[in-house]
Design a protein around this motif. Structure first.
Motif, PDB file in Angstrom:
ATOM      1  N   LEU A 194       0.938  -0.967   0.289  1.00  0.00           N
ATOM      2  CA  LEU A 194       0.110  -0.306  -0.073  1.00  0.00           C
ATOM      3  C   LEU A 194       0.944   1.275   0.366  1.00  0.00           C
ATOM      4  O   LEU A 194       0.473   2.273  -0.889  1.00  0.00           O
TER       5      LEU A 194
ATOM      6  N   SER B 249       2.144   1.477  -3.561  1.00  0.00           N
ATOM      7  CA  SER B 249       1.217   2.448  -4.299  1.00  0.00           C
ATOM      8  C   SER B 249       1.159   3.277  -3.679  1.00  0.00           C
ATOM      9  O   SER B 249       1.057   4.619  -4.813  1.00  0.00           O
TER      10      SER B 249
ATOM     11  N   THR C 284      -5.891   3.497  -6.697  1.00  0.00           N
ATOM     12  CA  THR C 284      -4.379   3.539  -6.005  1.00  0.00           C
ATOM     13  C   THR C 284      -3.746   5.095  -6.881  1.00  0.00           C
ATOM     14  O   THR C 284      -4.213   6.060  -6.530  1.00  0.00           O
TER      15      THR C 284
END
Length: 202
Positions: free
Chosen positions: A8, A11, A158
């Motif tokens: 994450l 991203s 994202t």
């Protein structure tokens, strides 16, 4: 589960750093207003979704054909992230020129759905991001098509979402980045370096 947070974070960093899509959204919003920029963004989003889904299929084919060598793709993904970190750290060019150059190359009017769609289909940063994310963070754990397609479907939430930050923040973000470019690039490059290290330590 241990790879979710690094994934994450990677991203976010890859999505928020200046690139063709972010700069074009900012440029279009400043010159033509948010309505045109949002129309262009819809094209960017659909283009990103197309690239992401195609990348998921490609990652599945890679995983099927080279099952024994999946770990190797982690190193390939990490190598790209390190390259991206180096590029961010040594970037000295004015990114605002990218949108004008891209518009001239495509001979399309920016601020349109088609321009956004085609820009994303030819956005090397986005293409390599999708492939490196899937091969580096997903393939080592799951190589079945449904899992890869699920992640492929989620990836557009994202980059394009970070893209909206550039679109709505307009001039303020542009000035802030210009005034603090060196410091921001160093922080982003270090963040990407840590993402690459976390991939290799998994």
């Amino acid at each position: 589960m241990s790879s979710i947070l690094p994934f994450l974070y990677y991203s976010f960093v890859a999505g928020i750093t200046p690139g063709p899509a972010n700069i074009c959204s900012l440029s279009t919003a400043i010159r033509k207003g948010r309505k045109a920029a949002l129309l262009q963004w819809r094209g960017l989003f659909l283009g990103y979704m197309t690239v992401s889904i195609l990348s998921a299929f490609l990652a599945w084919l890679i995983g099927t054909a080279f099952q024994k060598y999946i770990r190797l793709f982690t190193f390939v993904g990490a190598a790209y992230i390190l390259y991206l970190a180096f590029h961010v750290l040594t970037d000295k060019e004015d990114p605002s020129k990218e949108c004008v150059t891209s518009s001239k190359k495509k001979k399309l009017q920016d601020g349109t759905f088609l321009f956004g769609f085609l820009l994303q289909l030819t956005n090397v940063k986005g293409i390599i991001f999708c492939l490196s994310a899937l091969t580096g963070y997903i393939l080592p754990y799951r190589s079945d098509l449904p899992s890869l397609l699920t992640v492929g479907f989620l990836l557009p939430f994202t980059g394009p979402i970070c893209n909206l930050v550039w679109l709505f923040s307009g001039v303020r973000l542009s000035h802030f980045y210009t005034d603090h470019r060196k410091s921001i690039n160093m922080i982003m490059a270090l963040s990407l370096f840590l993402c690459a290290v976390s991939m290799l330590l998994e």
